[in-house]
Design a protein around this motif. Structure first.
Motif, mmCIF file in Angstrom:
data_model
loop_
_atom_site.group_PDB
_atom_site.id
_atom_site.type_symbol
_atom_site.label_atom_id
_atom_site.label_comp_id
_atom_site.label_asym_id
_atom_site.label_seq_id
_atom_site.Cartn_x
_atom_site.Cartn_y
_atom_site.Cartn_z
ATOM 1 N N GLY A 139 37.651 92.909 78.616
ATOM 2 C CA GLY A 139 38.393 93.788 79.519
ATOM 3 C C GLY A 139 38.633 93.184 80.890
ATOM 4 N N MET A 140 38.515 91.877 80.963
ATOM 5 C CA MET A 140 38.719 91.176 82.227
ATOM 6 C C MET A 140 40.176 90.689 82.278
ATOM 7 S SD MET A 140 36.188 88.267 83.492
ATOM 8 C CE MET A 140 35.957 87.910 85.178
ATOM 9 N N GLY A 141 40.883 90.999 83.336
ATOM 10 C CA GLY A 141 42.272 90.601 83.437
ATOM 11 C C GLY A 141 43.194 91.771 83.141
ATOM 12 N N SER A 142 44.366 91.459 82.590
ATOM 13 C CA SER A 142 45.377 92.483 82.334
ATOM 14 C C SER A 142 46.136 92.196 81.058
ATOM 15 C CB SER A 142 46.387 92.534 83.488
ATOM 16 O OG SER A 142 45.761 92.897 84.678
ATOM 17 N N CYS A 143 46.855 93.219 80.612
ATOM 18 C CA CYS A 143 47.749 93.107 79.459
ATOM 19 C C CYS A 143 48.971 93.962 79.771
ATOM 20 C CB CYS A 143 47.045 93.623 78.206
ATOM 21 S SG CYS A 143 48.105 93.694 76.764
ATOM 22 N N VAL A 144 50.159 93.408 79.599
ATOM 23 C CA VAL A 144 51.379 94.175 79.839
ATOM 24 C C VAL A 144 51.652 95.010 78.587
ATOM 25 C CG1 VAL A 144 53.855 94.075 80.288
ATOM 26 C CG2 VAL A 144 52.317 92.443 81.399
ATOM 27 N N ILE A 145 51.669 96.304 78.752
ATOM 28 C CA ILE A 145 51.939 97.216 77.644
ATOM 29 C C ILE A 145 53.436 97.474 77.521
ATOM 30 C CG2 ILE A 145 51.513 99.549 76.735
ATOM 31 C CD1 ILE A 145 49.013 97.779 76.773
ATOM 32 N N ASN A 146 54.100 97.647 78.652
ATOM 33 C CA ASN A 146 55.517 98.000 78.644
ATOM 34 C C ASN A 146 56.279 97.057 79.576
ATOM 35 O OD1 ASN A 146 58.043 99.147 78.759
ATOM 36 N ND2 ASN A 146 57.337 101.183 79.367
ATOM 37 N N TRP A 147 56.935 96.052 78.993
ATOM 38 C CA TRP A 147 57.696 95.085 79.790
ATOM 39 C C TRP A 147 58.900 95.733 80.464
ATOM 40 C CZ3 TRP A 147 56.319 90.193 81.013
ATOM 41 C CH2 TRP A 147 55.233 89.662 80.319
ATOM 42 N N GLU A 148 59.401 96.828 79.901
ATOM 43 C CA GLU A 148 60.570 97.503 80.466
ATOM 44 C C GLU A 148 60.234 98.219 81.768
ATOM 45 O OE1 GLU A 148 63.490 96.923 78.999
ATOM 46 O OE2 GLU A 148 62.348 95.761 77.539
ATOM 47 N N ALA A 149 58.963 98.407 82.066
ATOM 48 C CA ALA A 149 58.539 99.142 83.262
ATOM 49 C C ALA A 149 58.489 98.254 84.507
ATOM 50 C CB ALA A 149 57.176 99.782 83.014
ATOM 51 N N GLU A 174 48.759 82.903 90.929
ATOM 52 C CA GLU A 174 48.518 82.142 89.700
ATOM 53 C C GLU A 174 48.193 83.106 88.562
ATOM 54 O OE1 GLU A 174 44.981 79.355 88.064
ATOM 55 O OE2 GLU A 174 45.780 78.796 90.029
ATOM 56 N N ILE A 175 48.864 82.905 87.433
ATOM 57 C CA ILE A 175 48.618 83.722 86.244
ATOM 58 C C ILE A 175 48.244 82.795 85.101
ATOM 59 C CG2 ILE A 175 49.592 85.349 84.584
ATOM 60 C CD1 ILE A 175 51.544 86.222 86.797
ATOM 61 N N ARG A 176 47.130 83.102 84.446
ATOM 62 C CA ARG A 176 46.694 82.331 83.285
ATOM 63 C C ARG A 176 46.885 83.185 82.042
ATOM 64 N NH1 ARG A 176 41.830 78.423 85.122
ATOM 65 N NH2 ARG A 176 42.740 77.881 87.127
ATOM 66 N N CYS A 177 47.797 82.754 81.190
ATOM 67 C CA CYS A 177 48.143 83.488 79.968
ATOM 68 C C CYS A 177 47.316 82.985 78.798
ATOM 69 C CB CYS A 177 49.621 83.299 79.656
ATOM 70 S SG CYS A 177 50.714 83.930 80.942
ATOM 71 N N ASP A 178 46.997 83.885 77.875
ATOM 72 C CA ASP A 178 46.177 83.493 76.730
ATOM 73 C C ASP A 178 46.968 82.774 75.642
ATOM 74 O OD1 ASP A 178 47.538 85.820 75.866
ATOM 75 O OD2 ASP A 178 45.888 86.417 74.558
ATOM 76 N N LYS A 179 48.284 82.926 75.637
ATOM 77 C CA LYS A 179 49.105 82.315 74.590
ATOM 78 C C LYS A 179 50.380 81.721 75.202
ATOM 79 C CE LYS A 179 47.159 84.455 70.767
ATOM 80 N NZ LYS A 179 45.842 84.650 71.086
ATOM 81 N N PRO A 180 50.862 80.612 74.650
ATOM 82 C CA PRO A 180 52.112 80.020 75.155
ATOM 83 C C PRO A 180 53.303 80.972 75.094
ATOM 84 C CG PRO A 180 50.966 78.439 73.782
ATOM 85 C CD PRO A 180 50.231 79.749 73.640
ATOM 86 N N ALA A 181 53.387 81.799 74.052
ATOM 87 C CA ALA A 181 54.514 82.738 73.932
ATOM 88 C C ALA A 181 54.519 83.736 75.086
ATOM 89 C CB ALA A 181 54.457 83.463 72.594
ATOM 90 N N LEU A 182 53.349 84.177 75.507
ATOM 91 C CA LEU A 182 53.254 85.093 76.646
ATOM 92 C C LEU A 182 53.686 84.380 77.925
ATOM 93 C CD1 LEU A 182 52.455 87.756 77.982
ATOM 94 C CD2 LEU A 182 50.092 86.911 78.038
ATOM 95 N N ALA A 183 53.253 83.153 78.101
ATOM 96 C CA ALA A 183 53.654 82.371 79.278
ATOM 97 C C ALA A 183 55.166 82.184 79.320
ATOM 98 C CB ALA A 183 52.948 81.023 79.284
ATOM 99 N N THR A 195 60.261 83.514 81.828
ATOM 100 C CA THR A 195 61.649 83.988 81.741
ATOM 101 C C THR A 195 61.863 85.207 82.629
ATOM 102 O OG1 THR A 195 61.888 83.123 79.503
ATOM 103 C CG2 THR A 195 63.422 84.849 80.156
ATOM 104 N N ALA A 196 60.899 86.101 82.651
ATOM 105 C CA ALA A 196 61.013 87.319 83.455
ATOM 106 C C ALA A 196 60.930 87.041 84.954
ATOM 107 C CB ALA A 196 59.926 88.311 83.051
ATOM 108 N N MET A 197 60.272 85.952 85.338
ATOM 109 C CA MET A 197 60.013 85.708 86.765
ATOM 110 C C MET A 197 60.724 84.501 87.351
ATOM 111 S SD MET A 197 56.025 86.722 87.083
ATOM 112 C CE MET A 197 56.199 87.322 88.762
#
Length: 75
Positions: free
Chosen positions: A17-27, A38-47, A52-54
């Motif tokens: 439960g450490m960190g965050s997870c985006v539930i709704n990208w449309e929000a 700095e953001i550290r993503c757990d998977k390349p697809a998330l990165a 792309t979003a930023m």
């Protein structure tokens, strides 16, 4: 310190439960992450999705993905 971002709520739970997870990208998740340096993503697809979003932001955060014990910057 970096924000740890996980692909799914299950991955977030597995990380204790450490960190965050985006539930709704449309929000407007990318807008809410503007304050992070700095953001550290757990998977390349998330990165990739986050990049792309930023990518058009004035000061996007550095987006990293753990890779064999080190970090690699997202494309």
């Amino acid at each position: 310190s970096p924000l740890y971002l996980f692909s799914t709520p299950l991955e977030w739970l597995r990380a204790g439960g450490m960190g965050s997870c985006v539930i709704n990208w449309e929000a407007g998740a990318a807008t809410q992450l503007d304050i992070v340096n700095e953001i550290r993503c757990d998977k390349p697809a998330l990165a990739d999705r986050l990049y792309t979003a930023m990518k058009d932001r004035a000061n996007p955060p550095e987006i990293l993905v753990p890779c064999g014990g080190s970090d690699a910057t997202a494309a």
